[in-house]
Design an enzyme around this catalytic site. Sequence first.
Site, PDB file in Angstrom:
ATOM      1  N   SER A  37       0.791  -1.235   0.000  1.00  0.00           N
ATOM      2  CA  SER A  37       0.000   0.000   0.000  1.00  0.00           C
ATOM      3  C   SER A  37       0.818   1.278   0.000  1.00  0.00           C
ATOM      4  CB  SER A  37      -0.965   0.006   1.187  1.00  0.00           C
ATOM      5  OG  SER A  37      -2.024  -0.896   0.962  1.00  0.00           O
ATOM      6  N   LYS A  40      -0.031   3.702  -2.674  1.00  0.00           N
ATOM      7  CA  LYS A  40      -1.125   4.670  -2.600  1.00  0.00           C
ATOM      8  C   LYS A  40      -0.643   6.111  -2.497  1.00  0.00           C
ATOM      9  CE  LYS A  40      -4.564   1.414  -0.896  1.00  0.00           C
ATOM     10  NZ  LYS A  40      -4.241   0.239  -0.103  1.00  0.00           N
ATOM     11  N   SER A  92      -6.236   2.979   4.238  1.00  0.00           N
ATOM     12  CA  SER A  92      -5.673   2.193   3.138  1.00  0.00           C
ATOM     13  C   SER A  92      -6.736   1.351   2.424  1.00  0.00           C
ATOM     14  CB  SER A  92      -4.540   1.291   3.650  1.00  0.00           C
ATOM     15  OG  SER A  92      -3.609   1.026   2.635  1.00  0.00           O
ATOM     16  N   LYS A 212       3.271   6.233   5.007  1.00  0.00           N
ATOM     17  CA  LYS A 212       2.254   5.271   4.556  1.00  0.00           C
ATOM     18  C   LYS A 212       2.723   3.864   4.837  1.00  0.00           C
ATOM     19  CE  LYS A 212      -1.583   3.991   2.723  1.00  0.00           C
ATOM     20  NZ  LYS A 212      -1.533   2.817   3.626  1.00  0.00           N
TER      21      LYS A 212
END
Length: 238
Positions: A37, A40, A92, A212
């Site tokens: 993730s 992202k 997420s 993140k």
Amino acid sequence: MAPQAPQVAAETAILWMQRQGEILYAKGIDEKRYPASTTKIMTCILALEMGDLDDLVTASSCAASQPKVHMGVKKGEKYLLKDLLYGLMLESYNDAAVMIAEHIGGTGKDFARLMNKKAEDLGCRDTWFITPNGLDAKETDETGKERIHSTTAEDLARIMVYCIQQSPKKEEFLKITQTQDRTFYDSENKHQIQCRNHNAFLTMMDGALTGKTGFTGGAGYSYVGALKKDGKLLLLPY
């Protein structure tokens, strides 16, 4: 006596001081790996730069079928783009990523092209995006070459530097990723979504700016973050 190098469990990692462009620590920084993730951050910055935060975004059947972690959207539900970005970066949500990608790019595949073009423009030589949410994926590109959804620790650092220092939407990016909690609804006020920021470093470390987290079976645990200390910007992707 020279200082002993830190023991880092991650298979790849980099500690990069942006102002001097100095790499303070490196471990497999050019090794291509699934980014999970952390992908992202690219999805978010493209949406900020190319979209209108007040746009209504409609969930497709593809978005509604995304695996956990997800909001649980149903086909036809509509959400504001700005709310989806909080869902994307705080919790997420995989379905939020697909909704954003299809809204900005038209299709997920076309959005991946935008991701790869941006990565190339930023000097990322070892990055190839296939999905907007970071789920492990493989494909054959237009030249017949086998590709996997992948990046490197060094390329992740480049992308994060762009998001927080160079992008015209850097302030919006930081505002979203520094938010601790966010609650929003679909356009008909039927579906409530509550988001909590899972980047624990924001409250654990003085000077933490953004970050993140990520996890998939192929990637394992991954993270990219930025810290400002003594006037220096430090990037830590692993």
